[in-house]
Design an enzyme around this catalytic site. Structure first.
Site, PDB file in Angstrom:
ATOM      1  N   HIS A  47       2.120  -0.973 -15.075  1.00  0.00           N
ATOM      2  CA  HIS A  47       3.071  -0.042 -13.911  1.00  0.00           C
ATOM      3  C   HIS A  47       4.214   0.566 -13.432  1.00  0.00           C
ATOM      4  O   HIS A  47       4.778   0.701 -14.230  1.00  0.00           O
ATOM      5  CB  HIS A  47       3.355  -1.285 -12.590  1.00  0.00           C
ATOM      6  CG  HIS A  47       4.654  -1.150 -11.429  1.00  0.00           C
ATOM      7  ND1 HIS A  47       3.265  -0.710 -10.971  1.00  0.00           N
ATOM      8  CD2 HIS A  47       5.206  -1.397 -11.020  1.00  0.00           C
ATOM      9  CE1 HIS A  47       4.522  -0.478  -9.524  1.00  0.00           C
ATOM     10  NE2 HIS A  47       5.616  -1.321 -10.387  1.00  0.00           N
ATOM     11  N   SER A  48       4.615   1.534 -12.980  1.00  0.00           N
ATOM     12  CA  SER A  48       5.017   2.628 -12.997  1.00  0.00           C
ATOM     13  C   SER A  48       5.622   2.846 -13.730  1.00  0.00           C
ATOM     14  O   SER A  48       5.573   3.847 -14.535  1.00  0.00           O
ATOM     15  CB  SER A  48       6.294   1.513 -11.880  1.00  0.00           C
ATOM     16  OG  SER A  48       8.107   2.668 -11.879  1.00  0.00           O
ATOM     17  N   TYR A  49       7.052   2.960 -14.606  1.00  0.00           N
ATOM     18  CA  TYR A  49       7.702   3.800 -15.913  1.00  0.00           C
ATOM     19  C   TYR A  49       6.865   2.874 -17.141  1.00  0.00           C
ATOM     20  O   TYR A  49       6.259   3.726 -18.228  1.00  0.00           O
ATOM     21  CB  TYR A  49       8.744   2.945 -16.179  1.00  0.00           C
ATOM     22  CG  TYR A  49       9.587   4.019 -17.186  1.00  0.00           C
ATOM     23  CD1 TYR A  49      10.139   5.308 -16.099  1.00  0.00           C
ATOM     24  CD2 TYR A  49       9.761   3.587 -18.551  1.00  0.00           C
ATOM     25  CE1 TYR A  49      10.708   6.235 -17.335  1.00  0.00           C
ATOM     26  CE2 TYR A  49      10.359   4.637 -19.419  1.00  0.00           C
ATOM     27  CZ  TYR A  49      10.672   5.476 -19.393  1.00  0.00           C
ATOM     28  OH  TYR A  49      11.368   6.063 -19.645  1.00  0.00           O
ATOM     29  N   GLY A  79       2.894   3.287 -17.259  1.00  0.00           N
ATOM     30  CA  GLY A  79       2.784   4.206 -16.829  1.00  0.00           C
ATOM     31  C   GLY A  79       3.358   5.194 -18.025  1.00  0.00           C
ATOM     32  O   GLY A  79       2.551   5.658 -18.702  1.00  0.00           O
ATOM     33  N   THR A  84      -0.729   2.114 -11.553  1.00  0.00           N
ATOM     34  CA  THR A  84      -0.247   1.636 -10.973  1.00  0.00           C
ATOM     35  C   THR A  84       1.187   2.070 -10.255  1.00  0.00           C
ATOM     36  O   THR A  84       2.043   1.431 -11.071  1.00  0.00           O
ATOM     37  CB  THR A  84      -0.260  -0.142 -10.446  1.00  0.00           C
ATOM     38  OG1 THR A  84       0.990  -0.183 -11.214  1.00  0.00           O
ATOM     39  CG2 THR A  84      -1.810  -0.855 -11.377  1.00  0.00           C
TER      40      THR A  84
END
Length: 376
Positions: free
Chosen positions: A252-254, A256, A280
């Site tokens: 999720h977010s960072y 990734g 995500t």
């Protein structure tokens, strides 16, 4: 016996990993969380009150601060409850934090013009919520809280915990007036002026920088000083050494971005062990991170990014980056993208696992047929 590992990456402070129990057939899900998505409210800026010149003849800034005016606006003691009930908050059946009496969501500006006090109240409540969430993970999800290293099953990475803050040691300076031959009356007068100046300076620093009461220093965790380092550490010490044949990431977010960095640093190992990756609302960028062509090609085949969008779940979303497909998470709220897209994510994992298994069997069958044909 088939061993599967799935790894997911997603927000708040905690100094330990959570390792799952009772996972069928050795499946492991690892979660690393990105930049903060669980904040309660924004921050409020602080303002200095008017500063008429009221002390001494000095023209510096400290002498112009009206100490009495600041004292009037001084906040109550920073003494907060240590339970949700003490704050008069509770989670309802939908998992929403609501005030017990009014039913209203959390309010940051609980006391007007007391920005620092409001911030400290917010932080104290946040710590309680963090403990509450981890208690749910242990009690309802049958996870066990342990310290690095150890574990199998579900692994929850915590890439935001990169350092601890400790108070800087105070340097004591001995007053020169103690050893002087000055008259006692003169020394007392100088000491009084010095104390008044220090008092004003402390008040000035308090209102200039309301987030910090004490001088703090950061001690970085060895080999985990950044989210990227943390992801690589957990890979090297846990995932890479596990017996799992299939590893799945949810990033999720960072998280990734941290996963892409893991691929850059451990490309061959990741390709050999990871079956599929669900991103995500990931903030990775294959150009800025200089991911090579082979990594981009692998991501196109094995990754999918569920992004914040007002379109229905799984609707294709156009992307400017040549890395992996992007589809709608069914919500335009960044912090809800993981939760909203979970049904599609696990379907994606199942299909990837089945495709991997079926791709091996036909290859063996074709080879056996070829051998029989050549023998004939």
């Amino acid at each position: 016996m088939r061993n599967d590992v799935s790894v997911s990456c997603g927000p708040r402070k905690c100094g330990s990993n959570l390792v799952g129990a009772r996972i069928p057939r050795g499946k492991v899900i690892t979660t690393a969380r990105g930049s903060s998505s669980g904040e309660l409210e924004g921050h409020a800026s602080s303002r200095l009150p008017p500063q008429p010149c009221s002390w001494g003849q000095s023209s510096d800034l400290l002498s112009r601060i009206d100490l009495d005016e600041l004292m009037k606006k001084d906040e109550p003691p920073l003494d907060f409850p240590d339970t949700l009930e003490g704050f008069e908050y509770a989670f309802n059946e939908k998992g929403q934090l609501r005030h017990i009496k009014t039913g209203e969501p959390f309010v940051f500006n609980y006391r007007e013009d007391l920005h620092r006090w409001n911030q400290k109240r917010y932080e104290a409540l946040g710590e309680i919520i963090t403990k509450y969430v981890y208690e749910l993970l242990e009690k309802d999800c049958n996870l066990k809280k342990i310290s690095i290293p150890e574990g199998y099953g579900v692994i929850v990475l915590n890439p935001n915990e990169n350092y601890i803050e400790v108070e800087k040691p105070k340097i004591h300076v001995q007053s020169s007036s103690d050893s002087s031959d000055e008259p006692a009356e003169k020394r007392e007068r100088k000491d009084k002026i010095s104390k008044e100046t220090k008092k004003r300076r402390d008040f000035y620093e308090k209102y200039r920088n309301p987030q910090r009461e004490k001088e703090m220093m950061q001690l970085y965790i060895r080999e985990n000083g950044s989210p990227e380092e943390h992801a690589i550490y957990v890979w090297d010490h846990f995932i890479a050494q596990s017996a799992a044949e299939n590893v799945f990431f949810v990033a999720h977010s960072y998280g990734g971005l941290a996963f892409v960095e893991l691929m850059i640093q451990r490309e061959a190992d990741v390709k050999s062990k990871v079956t599929a990756v669900a991103l995500t609302d990931s903030v990775h960028n294959v150009w800025h991170q200089e991911a090579g062509k082979t990594i981009r090609e692998w991501m196109r085949e094995n990754c999918c990014n569920w992004v914040s969008s007002s379109e229905p779940l799984d609707t294709s979303v156009e992307s400017m980056l040549p890395d992996c497909p992007r589809v709608s998470a069914g919500t335009d709220r960044h912090e809800l993208t993981s939760w909203k897209s979970f049904p599609s994510i696990f379907k994606f994992f199942t299909e990837a696992s089945e495709a991997k298994t079926s791709s091996l069997k036909p290859a063996l069958t074709r080879r056996s047929h070829r051998i029989k044909h050549e023998e004939l």
